[in-house]
Design a protein around this motif. Structure first.
Motif, PDB file in Angstrom:
ATOM      1  N   SER A 180       0.823  -1.209   0.000  1.00  0.00           N
ATOM      2  CA  SER A 180       0.000   0.000   0.000  1.00  0.00           C
ATOM      3  C   SER A 180       0.856   1.257   0.000  1.00  0.00           C
ATOM      4  O   SER A 180       2.070   1.223   0.224  1.00  0.00           O
ATOM      5  CB  SER A 180      -0.897   0.002   1.239  1.00  0.00           C
ATOM      6  N   GLU A 181       0.184   2.395  -0.235  1.00  0.00           N
ATOM      7  CA  GLU A 181       0.875   3.691  -0.151  1.00  0.00           C
ATOM      8  C   GLU A 181       1.371   3.937   1.270  1.00  0.00           C
ATOM      9  O   GLU A 181       2.432   4.521   1.480  1.00  0.00           O
ATOM     10  CB  GLU A 181      -0.074   4.819  -0.576  1.00  0.00           C
ATOM     11  N   ALA A 182       0.579   3.490   2.247  1.00  0.00           N
ATOM     12  CA  ALA A 182       1.006   3.658   3.639  1.00  0.00           C
ATOM     13  C   ALA A 182       2.290   2.875   3.908  1.00  0.00           C
ATOM     14  O   ALA A 182       3.189   3.344   4.603  1.00  0.00           O
ATOM     15  CB  ALA A 182      -0.113   3.202   4.584  1.00  0.00           C
ATOM     16  N   MET A 183       2.387   1.685   3.333  1.00  0.00           N
ATOM     17  CA  MET A 183       3.598   0.883   3.507  1.00  0.00           C
ATOM     18  C   MET A 183       4.782   1.551   2.814  1.00  0.00           C
ATOM     19  O   MET A 183       5.914   1.518   3.308  1.00  0.00           O
ATOM     20  CB  MET A 183       3.384  -0.523   2.957  1.00  0.00           C
ATOM     21  N   ARG A 184       4.542   2.191   1.685  1.00  0.00           N
ATOM     22  CA  ARG A 184       5.604   2.925   0.998  1.00  0.00           C
ATOM     23  C   ARG A 184       6.177   4.016   1.909  1.00  0.00           C
ATOM     24  O   ARG A 184       7.385   4.159   2.068  1.00  0.00           O
ATOM     25  CB  ARG A 184       5.078   3.557  -0.299  1.00  0.00           C
ATOM     26  N   LYS A 185       5.280   4.782   2.508  1.00  0.00           N
ATOM     27  CA  LYS A 185       5.725   5.864   3.398  1.00  0.00           C
ATOM     28  C   LYS A 185       6.526   5.317   4.573  1.00  0.00           C
ATOM     29  O   LYS A 185       7.513   5.911   5.013  1.00  0.00           O
ATOM     30  CB  LYS A 185       4.517   6.670   3.892  1.00  0.00           C
TER      31      LYS A 185
END
Length: 432
Positions: free
Chosen positions: A215-220
């Motif tokens: 996810s995008e959250a995991m990317r951050k």
């Protein structure tokens, strides 16, 4: 830097002309060399003369993973084995693996698209690239390896695992690029933290992460913990391996190398094309592969296509980060649930670690969903009331996001098994 400007910045009409010419030739080659495809086309009342361009792509039958397994090992190859210079196979845990073969021309094409992908991510010949994807039958390691060498950058072919050695080489060899699964990148960050090593002291600046949904959250989270830019790369063995598409430095979707792989988006239920910009199942047709070209291969990945010109100047169609898989989607009491939804909720919680496990069971006739999630050490050792409050907040957030109740179980750090490959996120114990 753009590696192949003529192709990567082509107009839509120019790209359509390239795709049409290559598709026509591919259909002819498949029809005359693969009995299985010829029979499927004849059953659909088709001959190669019915395919006059990419606008006729929808007429062709789909290909699925089952088709590859039914023709195991070499039944879908269009060339004799004397022309196959390499074999790879999927890492599937059930049934026969899916086998793919590459001619020398296929290997060169693969290197080209991976090199383009690396350039999109801002990687250049002065970089030192640490490849922690697995080598062997899995396409990840060797796929990135050949593209990196083609670019002229330095390769460290360490493969997956041996995390202490990974970190030692990052320090000693000044690695500037890390290539691995996103879950393994997080694990490396945990080991760095335990060893008291500040990521700022490393030379890492770019990570090329793929082989599993994230996810995008995991990317951050990865970017925060490893102090690098996390780039999403997409590929699957059946189509070529890593390098089917990749993000550029703007991280606004993954550019598809559509002069080699023609993408479509279909409704996974009706199998009809969806309107432009809508989410559906990603389908690929390979139009330059010689060893095992595939027509309308159903990837099961859910995404959408973006045709606007990117900020980087490339005109290649972009696919959004995959939202999950049509066959990995969990249906719990009539509710569609994707692990990525749960991951996003957890990464919004500052007290939890990005390591979790979903367990689906059936009690009598009722499906239940439980979640094991690791809590950061300083919070887990705190008073019981704090943990109870955290559990309630996670449960409430998941209920409002998913529309169903999840039994949340908070566990100590390092309880959930780590792996250098794809993370196992779901255990489905139902007999369905």
């Amino acid at each position: 830097m753009i590696w192949n400007e003529k192709i990567e910045c082509a107009t839509r009409d120019e790209m359509k002309a390239i795709q049409s010419e290559r598709l026509i030739e591919t259909v002819k080659r498949i029809y005359h060399n693969v009995a299985y495809y010829r029979d499927k086309m004849q059953q659909a009342g088709l001959t190669p003369f019915d395919i006059k361009g990419v606008e006729d792509l929808h007429k062709l039958p789909f290909t699925t993973k089952s088709d590859l397994r039914d023709n195991y090992p070499f039944g879908l190859f269009t060339v004799p084995m004397s022309e196959i210079v390499r074999l790879h196979a999927s890492s599937g845990t059930t049934g026969k693996p899916t086998v793919v073969g590459y001619t020398r021309k296929d290997i060169n094409m693969w290197s080209e698209v991976v090199t383009r992908s690396l350039c999109m991510a801002g990687i250049h010949k002065n970089d030192i690239v640490q490849i922690a994807y697995g080598y062997g039958l899995f396409t990840g390691g060797l796929g990135i390896h050949y593209g990196t060498e083609n670019l002229g950058a330095s390769v460290i072919p360490i493969s997956g695992g041996n995390t202490q050695k990974q970190i030692q080489l990052m320090q000693d060899f000044n690695s500037s690029v890390l290539c691995c699964t996103p879950s393994y990148a997080l694990y490396i960050s945990d080991v760095l933290n335990e060893a008291g090593i500040d990521p700022e002291t490393l030379n890492l600046r770019v990570g090329i992460f793929g082989a599993e949904p994230w996810s995008e959250a995991m990317r951050k989270e990865i970017e925060r913990k490893l102090k690098l830019r996390a780039i999403d790369i997409y590929g699957l063995s059946e189509i070529v391996g890593p390098g089917v598409s990749c993000e550029c430095e703007y991280q606004q979707g993954m550019h598809v190398h559509e002069d080699h792989f023609v993408p479509e988006i279909i409704d996974p239920v009706t199998l009809e094309p969806v309107a432009e910009g809508e989410v559906g199942e990603l389908v690929f047709s390979t139009i330059t592969k010689e060893g095992i070209p595939l027509l309308r291969y159903r990837t099961r990945d859910l995404t959408r296509l973006i045709y606007d010109k990117c900020s980087c100047g490339r005109t290649l169609v972009r696919m959004e980060k995959c939202k999950g898989r049509s066959d990995d989607m969990l249906i719990i009491r009539g509710v569609n649930v994707f692990p990525s939804q749960i991951e996003t909720v957890l990464l919004e919680m500052s007290e939890t670690e990005p390591h979790y496990l979903l367990i689906v069971e059936r009690e009598n006739t009722l499906d239940t969903l439980s979640l094991m999630v690791e809590v950061q050490e300083q919070f887990f050792s705190d008073e019981v009331r704090v943990l109870q409050d955290l559990r309630k907040r996670i449960t409430h957030k998941l209920e409002s996001t998913l529309g169903l109740t999840v039994d949340v179980k908070l566990v100590e750090p390092k309880t959930i098994e780590r792996t250098a490959g794809k993370a196992k996120r779901v255990i489905d114990k139902r007999n369905i």
